[in-house]
Design a protein around this motif. Structure first.
Motif, PDB file in Angstrom:
ATOM      1  N   GLY A 280     144.501 -25.161  -0.752  1.00 55.69           N
ATOM      2  CA  GLY A 280     143.560 -26.271  -0.731  1.00 55.69           C
ATOM      3  C   GLY A 280     142.376 -26.027   0.181  1.00 55.69           C
ATOM      4  N   THR A 281     141.950 -24.774   0.286  1.00 55.48           N
ATOM      5  CA  THR A 281     140.890 -24.378   1.205  1.00 55.48           C
ATOM      6  C   THR A 281     139.768 -23.679   0.454  1.00 55.48           C
ATOM      7  OG1 THR A 281     140.417 -23.017   3.169  1.00 55.48           O
ATOM      8  CG2 THR A 281     142.047 -22.171   1.655  1.00 55.48           C
ATOM      9  N   THR A 282     138.618 -23.563   1.108  1.00 55.95           N
ATOM     10  CA  THR A 282     137.519 -22.763   0.554  1.00 55.95           C
ATOM     11  C   THR A 282     137.608 -21.321   1.023  1.00 55.95           C
ATOM     12  OG1 THR A 282     136.074 -23.385   2.388  1.00 55.95           O
ATOM     13  CG2 THR A 282     135.962 -24.746   0.403  1.00 55.95           C
ATOM     14  N   ARG A 283     138.600 -20.992   1.826  1.00 56.20           N
ATOM     15  CA  ARG A 283     138.777 -19.629   2.312  1.00 56.20           C
ATOM     16  C   ARG A 283     139.035 -18.692   1.128  1.00 56.20           C
ATOM     17  NH1 ARG A 283     143.668 -17.622   6.311  1.00 56.20           N
ATOM     18  NH2 ARG A 283     142.787 -15.563   6.755  1.00 56.20           N
ATOM     19  N   ASN A 314     142.748 -23.808  -4.108  1.00 58.87           N
ATOM     20  CA  ASN A 314     141.594 -23.241  -3.417  1.00 58.87           C
ATOM     21  C   ASN A 314     140.357 -23.383  -4.283  1.00 58.87           C
ATOM     22  OD1 ASN A 314     143.400 -22.540  -1.445  1.00 58.87           O
ATOM     23  ND2 ASN A 314     143.240 -20.327  -1.757  1.00 58.87           N
ATOM     24  N   HIS A 315     139.202 -23.484  -3.656  1.00 56.23           N
ATOM     25  CA  HIS A 315     137.961 -23.744  -4.384  1.00 56.23           C
ATOM     26  C   HIS A 315     136.800 -23.251  -3.540  1.00 56.23           C
ATOM     27  CE1 HIS A 315     139.013 -27.143  -1.800  1.00 56.23           C
ATOM     28  NE2 HIS A 315     137.717 -27.335  -1.634  1.00 56.23           N
ATOM     29  N   CYS A 322     138.245 -23.391 -13.862  1.00 58.33           N
ATOM     30  CA  CYS A 322     139.474 -24.098 -13.542  1.00 58.33           C
ATOM     31  C   CYS A 322     140.183 -24.467 -14.844  1.00 58.33           C
ATOM     32  CB  CYS A 322     139.209 -25.338 -12.697  1.00 58.33           C
ATOM     33  SG  CYS A 322     138.124 -26.561 -13.481  1.00 58.33           S
ATOM     34  N   ALA A 323     141.465 -24.725 -14.732  1.00 56.99           N
ATOM     35  CA  ALA A 323     142.270 -25.142 -15.871  1.00 56.99           C
ATOM     36  C   ALA A 323     143.433 -25.952 -15.329  1.00 56.99           C
ATOM     37  CB  ALA A 323     142.771 -23.928 -16.664  1.00 56.99           C
ATOM     38  N   VAL A 324     144.147 -26.613 -16.223  1.00 59.41           N
ATOM     39  CA  VAL A 324     145.309 -27.392 -15.807  1.00 59.41           C
ATOM     40  C   VAL A 324     146.332 -26.457 -15.154  1.00 59.41           C
ATOM     41  CG1 VAL A 324     147.248 -28.779 -16.630  1.00 59.41           C
ATOM     42  CG2 VAL A 324     144.943 -29.167 -17.542  1.00 59.41           C
ATOM     43  N   GLY A 325     146.810 -26.831 -13.968  1.00 57.22           N
ATOM     44  CA  GLY A 325     147.755 -25.991 -13.240  1.00 57.22           C
ATOM     45  C   GLY A 325     149.195 -26.433 -13.339  1.00 57.22           C
ATOM     46  N   ASN A 326     149.446 -27.663 -13.783  1.00 55.12           N
ATOM     47  CA  ASN A 326     150.817 -28.145 -13.939  1.00 55.12           C
ATOM     48  C   ASN A 326     151.236 -28.011 -15.404  1.00 55.12           C
ATOM     49  OD1 ASN A 326     148.721 -30.258 -13.984  1.00 55.12           O
ATOM     50  ND2 ASN A 326     150.367 -31.678 -14.538  1.00 55.12           N
ATOM     51  N   PRO A 389     128.726 -26.753 -17.629  1.00 54.31           N
ATOM     52  CA  PRO A 389     128.646 -27.419 -16.321  1.00 54.31           C
ATOM     53  C   PRO A 389     129.930 -27.244 -15.517  1.00 54.31           C
ATOM     54  CG  PRO A 389     129.125 -29.013 -18.034  1.00 54.31           C
ATOM     55  CD  PRO A 389     128.884 -27.707 -18.743  1.00 54.31           C
ATOM     56  N   GLU A 390     129.821 -27.335 -14.195  1.00 57.29           N
ATOM     57  CA  GLU A 390     131.006 -27.322 -13.349  1.00 57.29           C
ATOM     58  C   GLU A 390     131.838 -28.574 -13.595  1.00 57.29           C
ATOM     59  OE1 GLU A 390     131.143 -25.137  -9.170  1.00 57.29           O
ATOM     60  OE2 GLU A 390     129.668 -26.758  -9.198  1.00 57.29           O
ATOM     61  N   PHE A 391     133.136 -28.406 -13.605  1.00 52.75           N
ATOM     62  CA  PHE A 391     134.032 -29.561 -13.717  1.00 52.75           C
ATOM     63  C   PHE A 391     133.898 -30.449 -12.485  1.00 52.75           C
ATOM     64  CE2 PHE A 391     138.179 -31.430 -12.647  1.00 52.75           C
ATOM     65  CZ  PHE A 391     138.416 -32.204 -13.776  1.00 52.75           C
ATOM     66  N   PHE A 392     133.828 -29.788 -11.321  1.00 48.67           N
ATOM     67  CA  PHE A 392     133.709 -30.459 -10.028  1.00 48.67           C
ATOM     68  C   PHE A 392     133.171 -29.401  -9.073  1.00 48.67           C
ATOM     69  CE2 PHE A 392     135.222 -32.396  -6.051  1.00 48.67           C
ATOM     70  CZ  PHE A 392     134.970 -33.729  -6.277  1.00 48.67           C
ATOM     71  N   PRO A 393     132.340 -29.785  -8.096  1.00 47.82           N
ATOM     72  CA  PRO A 393     131.770 -28.753  -7.220  1.00 47.82           C
ATOM     73  C   PRO A 393     132.844 -27.868  -6.581  1.00 47.82           C
ATOM     74  CG  PRO A 393     130.644 -30.835  -6.867  1.00 47.82           C
ATOM     75  CD  PRO A 393     131.787 -31.127  -7.801  1.00 47.82           C
ATOM     76  N   GLY A 394     132.671 -26.552  -6.759  1.00 49.67           N
ATOM     77  CA  GLY A 394     133.607 -25.584  -6.195  1.00 49.67           C
ATOM     78  C   GLY A 394     134.790 -25.261  -7.074  1.00 49.67           C
TER      79      GLY A 394
END
Length: 399
Positions: A280-283, A314-315, A322-326, A389-394
């Motif tokens: 859950g980090t930008t690292r 992470n983002h 991105c895609a569905v992860g669950n 377009p981006e789904f969400f920034p990052g």
């Protein structure tokens, strides 16, 4: 404490214990700068190895030349094997090299499978999954003629038998590609079945695709940069798309040079897809953050069909998609045992979440787009991503 919290906490403690139990792996625990490394080993480049060895000796750090790999030179220290981060910091200090170029040096990092936590592995074990319906006959042509490389824990010895419709005709079984999967008896190791799950996700997106599994992680989801590089040189078929559901954090967040060199050895027409990690980090996580690698973050899909950025994913600016992860996917027969929780019994299917399972969906979609539109892998990747377009920034483009 609720069961989900217990489940996640116990799983993470089991993972930390697996690191402690490993004779060669160590954790650098500095908060926000954590990484895993091989004790007693330094990596440099051949042009710098003699200078680095002399500098170590001048600082009373005995060393010898180890076996090189992926164009890297390895130095093995004769004492203080846990001091690698401090020694790297010393060698990276320009003050140590007056009038000279500072040499390249890094720890020998350890990668983890990306199945929100410190290391980036899945935040908790899988749950028992509902069996998937057979592939839709109207979609079985998608991906036909395309080979996807899957660098992971390997694949179950019984994958083709357990999943004849999903995996039976998808790969050629090889003894050195089998996922050992179990800690003992039929009790799963921490990431046992990870590669089989990933393979099923690829085939759900492209049911006609073939895949070539290579093993770079042990059943606990741990593997070195050397093992990763070896896996990339071991494909039996001509791979057009490569899925990497793993990665590592590094000292000072510097790009992993052996990983970079191993990927640079692939043909230029191979599209590399890698998971972004689960802290859950930008690292940055490597290889996902390398230029030319398609980095995939994760979206959480709720039961009502709504989607939002996954809190564990992470983002950042280095993420492309991105895609569905669950997801539910192909798995093995066996049991999960964690103390103080009921035993879960699996019968070939599981539900799991992580960027590990967003990435193979994207890899499969690239393969499907290749056959749908008669495109190369590179052109199919661009068809899915460029101009969207981006789904969400990052988090990049949603696939």
């Amino acid at each position: 404490m609720s069961e989900p919290s217990n489940r996640s906490g116990l799983y993470q403690e089991a993972f930390r214990q697996a690191i402690r139990d490993h004779k060669s792996y160590r954790l650098h625990p500095e908060r926000g700068r954590e990484f895993l490394f091989v004790a007693g080993e330094l990596l440099t480049i051949p042009e710098d190895v003699d200078r680095v060895a002399r500098k170590l000796a001048q600082n009373n750090i005995g060393n010898s030349r180890g076996r090189d790999f992926a164009g890297m030179a390895r130095l093995v220290l004769s004492r203080n094997p846990d001091d690698i981060p401090e020694i790297v910091r010393l060698l990276r200090d320009p003050a140590q090299w007056p009038g000279e170029r500072t040499p390249y040096v890094q720890p020998h990092h350890v990668l983890v499978g990306h199945g929100g936590n410190m290391h980036g592995n899945p935040g908790e074990p899988p749950r028992v999954g509902t069996p998937l319906a057979d592939p839709d006959p109207a979609r079985t042509h998608l991906g036909r003629g395309v080979v996807v490389g899957i660098v992971d824990t390997g694949i179950s010895a019984t994958a083709a038998i357990d999943h004849p419709r999903w995996l039976g005709d998808a790969f050629v079984p090889k003894a050195d590609e089998v996922d050992a999967a179990y800690r003992y008896s039929d009790v799963f190791a921490l990431e046992g079945g990870h590669g089989t799950f990933v393979a099923g996700v690829v085939r759900q997106a492209a049911p006609g695709v073939r895949f070539d599994p290579e093993k770079a992680l042990d059943p606990n989801g741990l593997g070195t940069e050397e093992q990763f590089a070896r896996a990339l040189s071991s494909f039996d078929e001509k791979v057009q798309v490569l899925n990497i559901s793993m990665g590592c954090f590094t000292q000072d967040d510097t790009a992993s040079e052996p990983i970079r060199r191993a990927l640079a050895g692939l043909p230029r027409d191979v599209v590399v897809v890698a998971s972004a990690g689960n802290q859950g980090t930008t690292r940055p996580s490597w290889p996902a953050a390398l230029p030319g690698v398609l980095a995939v973050s994760a979206v959480a899909e709720e039961r009502d069909g709504s989607r939002a950025p996954a809190c564990y994913a992470n983002h950042g600016h280095w993420v492309d998609a991105c895609a569905v992860g669950n997801r539910t996917s192909t798995f093995l027969k066996g049991r999960w045992e964690l103390p103080d929780l009921p035993v879960d019994v699996y019968d070939r299917f599981a539900y799991w979440l992580g960027t590990s399972f967003a990435a193979p969906h994207v890899a499969g979609r690239i393969a499907a787009t290749m056959t749908e539109n008669g495109l190369t892998a590179v052109a199919a990747r661009d068809h899915l991503l460029v101009g969207q377009p981006e789904f969400f920034p990052g988090y990049g483009v949603f696939v």
